[in-house]
Design a protein around this motif. Sequence first.
Motif: not given
Length: 381
Positions: A70-77
């Motif tokens: 899910e998009r909100e669970e992605k690691n943006e780093d």
Amino acid sequence: MNVTSVSQTPDRISFSWTGAGPVRILKDGQEVYSGSDDSFTDTGLEPGTMYSYVVKGDQTLKIQTSTAVEREEKNEDIPLQELIITTVIASGKVAMAWEPIRGVKEYEIYRNGDYAGTVTEPGFQDKSVDTNESYMYQIKGIRPLELGSEEGTEKSSPLAKVIDFLKVKKDEDDMLVETFLIDKDIGRPADHLNDGVSSRPLEYVLRYTTFLEDEWVENPNVLSKMRYFTGDGRSFDAEADRYRTRAEIKVNSREVVLTRDVGASEGYTRDKELVKREAASDEGIVVKSVQTDEEKVSFLLYHSVGNPLMPSPDIVYEVYAAFYPNGFIDISGEHDEAPHHEIYLKHGNGEWKPLHRSKTRGLERLAPQTANRFWRYSNVN
């Protein structure tokens, strides 16, 4: 027999194929389907987890892909961490497809270190594969620097738009260009086109070292009494005992254990007389988000260590690593373009295997506003 589509959600994987006659589908050596359909859906799966299937019909195919996150669970780093990569292996052929990386307009493909072509769409096929030879593929892309949490949006960052408007040279030497490297270790295709499961004990050591290649590094602050710092005076070497920092993580099916060390920094006068020697704290090297269950063993390694002799940006990197009981390995990370970075993996008492090596592009690349390098290594189990 050809795969015509592969799709993923957080809890299911579906794929379809062309070819006459009945098929059998094996997952980790266990039969999960037998019949004459031309599609299959596997349900009840874990989000962000890799799965492998062997499809046996008029020929044999190996399909490896992962469920979505899910998009909100992605690691943006670490933008490559949850990027879905699908690999299909058949006799004489290897095909790969991946989710597009926003802002990357073309991808260079390398096979066993040799340039194999450039694609503008996120996928390629290698139709000249010897089933009994080993193969390593690398996918390389660059893009103008993106800012902060905008990784999850559909719009380019303001800085990327400015770079495009000014027609800034876009290559790896540009401080405002990010580099993405995806390494896929296929091994021998013949090993994947059978009913067996090539598992081995979950017992690994991951070693991440940063170092300065030069013997001496000049201090950019001309007013400082310390005109030089000592470097490590070496090139890439898994066993070297000179480094800025080292993190070593031992992994088995029950635990993840971190050992950390920071090399001493030494400052010298213009005449190479020692002024001060001090080691930075190792408290900025930590392991977190540890998961140990039947699906996999995974963790995040975070690193932030500075020069104790003068104010300067820290050496910052982050690594996500996942080890599966069936032998699949998935390791991704991001780091500053300085100093030298080297990452190795060892299984049991075996030899060190290099996963990622990156040369410094100048210590000014430690500044937060400069672009980072993103990388990912995984194998086919």
